[in-house]
Design a protein around this motif. Structure first.
Motif, PDB file in Angstrom:
ATOM      1  N   VAL A 155       0.868  -1.186   0.000  1.00 44.25           N
ATOM      2  CA  VAL A 155       0.000   0.000   0.000  1.00 44.25           C
ATOM      3  C   VAL A 155       0.899   1.228   0.000  1.00 44.25           C
ATOM      4  O   VAL A 155       1.787   1.366   0.850  1.00 44.25           O
ATOM      5  CB  VAL A 155      -0.918   0.020   1.233  1.00 44.25           C
ATOM      6  N   GLN A 156       0.668   2.117  -0.960  1.00 41.26           N
ATOM      7  CA  GLN A 156       1.496   3.316  -1.064  1.00 41.26           C
ATOM      8  C   GLN A 156       1.051   4.340  -0.027  1.00 41.26           C
ATOM      9  O   GLN A 156      -0.099   4.782  -0.005  1.00 41.26           O
ATOM     10  CB  GLN A 156       1.414   3.911  -2.463  1.00 41.26           C
ATOM     11  N   LEU A 157       1.992   4.745   0.831  1.00 41.36           N
ATOM     12  CA  LEU A 157       1.723   5.754   1.849  1.00 41.36           C
ATOM     13  C   LEU A 157       2.096   7.148   1.383  1.00 41.36           C
ATOM     14  O   LEU A 157       1.514   8.142   1.830  1.00 41.36           O
ATOM     15  CB  LEU A 157       2.510   5.436   3.123  1.00 41.36           C
ATOM     16  N   ALA A 158       3.100   7.233   0.528  1.00 43.39           N
ATOM     17  CA  ALA A 158       3.598   8.493  -0.011  1.00 43.39           C
ATOM     18  C   ALA A 158       4.366   8.143  -1.276  1.00 43.39           C
ATOM     19  O   ALA A 158       4.526   6.966  -1.607  1.00 43.39           O
ATOM     20  CB  ALA A 158       4.494   9.205   1.005  1.00 43.39           C
ATOM     21  N   GLN A 159       4.847   9.134  -1.973  1.00 37.95           N
ATOM     22  CA  GLN A 159       5.534   8.884  -3.231  1.00 37.95           C
ATOM     23  C   GLN A 159       6.710   7.936  -3.024  1.00 37.95           C
ATOM     24  O   GLN A 159       7.686   8.260  -2.353  1.00 37.95           O
ATOM     25  CB  GLN A 159       6.037  10.204  -3.834  1.00 37.95           C
ATOM     26  N   GLY A 160       6.592   6.730  -3.576  1.00 32.13           N
ATOM     27  CA  GLY A 160       7.673   5.760  -3.513  1.00 32.13           C
ATOM     28  C   GLY A 160       7.788   4.998  -2.212  1.00 32.13           C
ATOM     29  O   GLY A 160       8.722   4.193  -2.049  1.00 32.13           O
ATOM     30  N   VAL A 161       6.870   5.184  -1.265  1.00 34.16           N
ATOM     31  CA  VAL A 161       6.957   4.535   0.043  1.00 34.16           C
ATOM     32  C   VAL A 161       5.758   3.601   0.222  1.00 34.16           C
ATOM     33  O   VAL A 161       4.608   4.045   0.141  1.00 34.16           O
ATOM     34  CB  VAL A 161       7.000   5.556   1.191  1.00 34.16           C
ATOM     35  N   TYR A 162       6.042   2.334   0.492  1.00 26.14           N
ATOM     36  CA  TYR A 162       5.005   1.312   0.565  1.00 26.14           C
ATOM     37  C   TYR A 162       5.094   0.559   1.890  1.00 26.14           C
ATOM     38  O   TYR A 162       6.190   0.293   2.401  1.00 26.14           O
ATOM     39  CB  TYR A 162       5.156   0.313  -0.586  1.00 26.14           C
ATOM     40  N   VAL A 163       3.929   0.175   2.407  1.00 31.07           N
ATOM     41  CA  VAL A 163       3.867  -0.661   3.600  1.00 31.07           C
ATOM     42  C   VAL A 163       3.133  -1.948   3.247  1.00 31.07           C
ATOM     43  O   VAL A 163       2.214  -1.964   2.417  1.00 31.07           O
ATOM     44  CB  VAL A 163       3.152   0.058   4.768  1.00 31.07           C
ATOM     45  N   MET A 164       3.566  -3.055   3.871  1.00 27.68           N
ATOM     46  CA  MET A 164       2.875  -4.341   3.782  1.00 27.68           C
ATOM     47  C   MET A 164       2.474  -4.686   5.210  1.00 27.68           C
ATOM     48  O   MET A 164       3.313  -5.026   6.030  1.00 27.68           O
ATOM     49  CB  MET A 164       3.786  -5.387   3.155  1.00 27.68           C
ATOM     50  N   GLU A 165       1.189  -4.567   5.496  1.00 24.69           N
ATOM     51  CA  GLU A 165       0.708  -4.582   6.872  1.00 24.69           C
ATOM     52  C   GLU A 165       0.259  -5.977   7.305  1.00 24.69           C
ATOM     53  O   GLU A 165      -0.648  -6.560   6.704  1.00 24.69           O
ATOM     54  CB  GLU A 165      -0.454  -3.592   7.023  1.00 24.69           C
ATOM     55  N   GLY A 166       0.893  -6.513   8.345  1.00 27.05           N
ATOM     56  CA  GLY A 166       0.473  -7.778   8.922  1.00 27.05           C
ATOM     57  C   GLY A 166      -0.781  -7.627   9.745  1.00 27.05           C
ATOM     58  O   GLY A 166      -1.284  -6.514   9.959  1.00 27.05           O
ATOM     59  N   ASN A 167      -1.290  -8.764  10.259  1.00 29.51           N
ATOM     60  CA  ASN A 167      -2.569  -8.696  10.973  1.00 29.51           C
ATOM     61  C   ASN A 167      -2.425  -8.369  12.457  1.00 29.51           C
ATOM     62  O   ASN A 167      -3.414  -8.216  13.158  1.00 29.51           O
ATOM     63  CB  ASN A 167      -3.370  -9.987  10.783  1.00 29.51           C
ATOM     64  N   GLY A 168      -1.191  -8.298  12.968  1.00 32.34           N
ATOM     65  CA  GLY A 168      -0.971  -7.893  14.344  1.00 32.34           C
ATOM     66  C   GLY A 168      -1.237  -8.952  15.384  1.00 32.34           C
ATOM     67  O   GLY A 168      -1.095  -8.698  16.581  1.00 32.34           O
ATOM     68  N   GLU A 169      -1.598 -10.158  14.966  1.00 36.77           N
ATOM     69  CA  GLU A 169      -1.869 -11.228  15.919  1.00 36.77           C
ATOM     70  C   GLU A 169      -0.572 -11.916  16.338  1.00 36.77           C
ATOM     71  O   GLU A 169       0.503 -11.616  15.834  1.00 36.77           O
ATOM     72  CB  GLU A 169      -2.823 -12.256  15.292  1.00 36.77           C
ATOM     73  N   ALA A 170      -0.687 -12.858  17.245  1.00 40.83           N
ATOM     74  CA  ALA A 170       0.449 -13.713  17.564  1.00 40.83           C
ATOM     75  C   ALA A 170       0.694 -14.672  16.398  1.00 40.83           C
ATOM     76  O   ALA A 170      -0.237 -15.040  15.671  1.00 40.83           O
ATOM     77  CB  ALA A 170       0.166 -14.505  18.838  1.00 40.83           C
ATOM     78  N   VAL A 171       1.932 -15.063  16.204  1.00 35.83           N
ATOM     79  CA  VAL A 171       2.260 -16.018  15.154  1.00 35.83           C
ATOM     80  C   VAL A 171       1.520 -17.328  15.405  1.00 35.83           C
ATOM     81  O   VAL A 171       1.534 -17.870  16.526  1.00 35.83           O
ATOM     82  CB  VAL A 171       3.782 -16.268  15.110  1.00 35.83           C
ATOM     83  N   ALA A 172       0.859 -17.853  14.368  1.00 40.44           N
ATOM     84  CA  ALA A 172       0.085 -19.087  14.497  1.00 40.44           C
ATOM     85  C   ALA A 172      -0.031 -19.740  13.123  1.00 40.44           C
ATOM     86  O   ALA A 172       0.110 -19.066  12.092  1.00 40.44           O
ATOM     87  CB  ALA A 172      -1.310 -18.789  15.048  1.00 40.44           C
ATOM     88  N   PRO A 173      -0.280 -21.049  13.080  1.00 41.69           N
ATOM     89  CA  PRO A 173      -0.432 -21.712  11.780  1.00 41.69           C
ATOM     90  C   PRO A 173      -1.489 -21.058  10.897  1.00 41.69           C
ATOM     91  O   PRO A 173      -1.330 -20.995   9.670  1.00 41.69           O
ATOM     92  CB  PRO A 173      -0.819 -23.144  12.169  1.00 41.69           C
ATOM     93  N   ALA A 174      -2.571 -20.568  11.505  1.00 35.57           N
ATOM     94  CA  ALA A 174      -3.654 -19.987  10.706  1.00 35.57           C
ATOM     95  C   ALA A 174      -3.215 -18.748   9.941  1.00 35.57           C
ATOM     96  O   ALA A 174      -3.699 -18.494   8.826  1.00 35.57           O
ATOM     97  CB  ALA A 174      -4.840 -19.657  11.604  1.00 35.57           C
ATOM     98  N   ASN A 175      -2.304 -17.954  10.511  1.00 34.41           N
ATOM     99  CA  ASN A 175      -1.854 -16.746   9.807  1.00 34.41           C
ATOM    100  C   ASN A 175      -0.505 -16.927   9.127  1.00 34.41           C
ATOM    101  O   ASN A 175      -0.005 -15.995   8.488  1.00 34.41           O
ATOM    102  CB  ASN A 175      -1.830 -15.532  10.745  1.00 34.41           C
ATOM    103  N   ARG A 176       0.106 -18.111   9.306  1.00 32.76           N
ATOM    104  CA  ARG A 176       1.374 -18.451   8.646  1.00 32.76           C
ATOM    105  C   ARG A 176       2.486 -17.455   8.973  1.00 32.76           C
ATOM    106  O   ARG A 176       3.422 -17.274   8.204  1.00 32.76           O
ATOM    107  CB  ARG A 176       1.168 -18.588   7.130  1.00 32.76           C
ATOM    108  N   GLY A 177       2.361 -16.788  10.108  1.00 33.34           N
ATOM    109  CA  GLY A 177       3.407 -15.869  10.542  1.00 33.34           C
ATOM    110  C   GLY A 177       3.341 -14.493   9.915  1.00 33.34           C
ATOM    111  O   GLY A 177       4.245 -13.674  10.119  1.00 33.34           O
ATOM    112  N   VAL A 178       2.284 -14.209   9.173  1.00 31.42           N
ATOM    113  CA  VAL A 178       2.166 -12.904   8.499  1.00 31.42           C
ATOM    114  C   VAL A 178       1.505 -11.930   9.466  1.00 31.42           C
ATOM    115  O   VAL A 178       0.317 -11.614   9.363  1.00 31.42           O
ATOM    116  CB  VAL A 178       1.374 -13.032   7.189  1.00 31.42           C
TER     117      VAL A 178
END
Length: 321
Positions: free
Chosen positions: A43-66
């Motif tokens: 997701v572009q936040l500003a010109q040339g700057v991108y974020v890839m936002e995780g779900n903020g949960e604890a690492v678990a098989p269901a979220n595969r660590g994302v």
């Protein structure tokens, strides 16, 4: 650069184990691409700057660590990556995601701190001879401790999910606040002293005012005390608040305006005050872990697990004083 992979056989003497864990833990990169992993769309936040936002949960098989945030900054010459996720598979998927945005090469990876959700994708970049940079203390902790984190991630996510993941020690380090050109973009690497960890870096893109705060800021998720105490962390937050930043990307949670980081400080102060009151009143550690609460943050992710763990760490620090 740490080019060699160190292999450990069943007959290696115990004295060699620490060296073996230093730059690789036992396996090299898979010969074939791993099973696909869906990562957050950039997701572009500003010109040339991108974020890839995780779900903020604890690492678990269901979220595969994302779960954690990472991102990248596209300059006129190349790309700078900020943190790399919790697995080799994530690192590869991140490289693919970057290619959907720009054909420019990745010139450098910057690791903000040594928490496992942020560092184990780095091996995918090392395999492409991309320089890896971190604060010196973070690099030392990755070398000395991250093999334990890797064992825990393998236990949680499974061997298949963590295939190819290994401890990858940064080959470039800084000791203090530094300005550098990366990909043709002027970046400030900000070091405020020991805070959430001994080697926290924040990364400021000077052209846009976007600040990647790494482990220093957590939004909607309980900040986890790891290696340091609260005063240094609060001091770092005050310095971040004084910067000319426009958007702050936390380690966990959505990007916020600079005023949004105040919640992290509020939690730390409330936690610290509660533990000190319990300790001064003679409340034992086990009871304090159940009774010291931060009511304003009950709805935050990880409250049930991180809150008592934070109480325990602070209480033990008070006992040592």
């Amino acid at each position: 650069m740490f080019r060699q992979r160190i292999w450990i056989s069943a007959f290696v003497a115990c004295a060699a184990m620490r060296v073996a864990h230093a730059d690789a833990t036992v396996e090299k990169a898979p010969a074939q691409p791993p099973h696909p992993l869906t990562v957050p769309a950039p997701v572009q936040l500003a010109q040339g700057v991108y974020v890839m936002e995780g779900n903020g949960e604890a690492v678990a098989p269901a979220n595969r660590g994302v779960v954690a945030n990472n991102g990248f900054i596209v300059g006129p010459r190349g790309v700078t990556v900020i943190d790399t996720g919790s697995s080799y598979r994530y690192g590869r998927a991140m490289l693919d995601a970057i290619r959907t945005v720009t054909p420019l090469p990745v010139e450098r990876v910057i690791i903000t701190h040594q928490a496992p959700e942020f560092v184990f994708g780095t091996a995918a970049f090392r395999d492409r001879d991309i320089p890896i940079l971190a604060h010196r203390r973070a690099a030392e902790l990755i070398r000395d401790r991250c093999w334990i984190c890797l064992k825990n991630l393998r236990r949680t996510l499974g061997e298949d999910e963590m295939a190819g993941s290994r401890v990858t020690v940064p080959d470039q380090t800084v000791d203090s606040t530094t300005t550098l050109d990366s990909g043709g973009r002027a970046l400030q690497l900000l070091y405020f002293g020991p805070a959430s960890t001994p080697g926290d870096l924040a990364v400021l893109d000077t052209a846009t005012g976007v600040l990647f705060a790494g482990g220093l800021v957590s939004i909607g998720r309980i900040p986890e005390l790891r290696n340091e105490s609260i005063p240094g962390w609060l001091a770092a937050l005050r310095q971040i608040a004084s910067l000319d930043a426009h958007i702050v990307v936390p380690g966990f949670g959505p990007p916020v305006p600079p005023a949004g980081i105040a919640k992290t400080g509020e939690y730390l102060r409330e936690l610290d005050a509660g533990v000190r009151r319990a300790y001064a009143s003679g409340v034992g550690l086990s009871e304090a872990m159940h009774t010291v609460q931060t009511p304003d943050f009950r709805q935050y992710r990880l409250y049930a697990t991180a809150q008592p763990a934070n109480v325990q760490r602070l209480y033990l620090q008070l006992e040592k004083q």
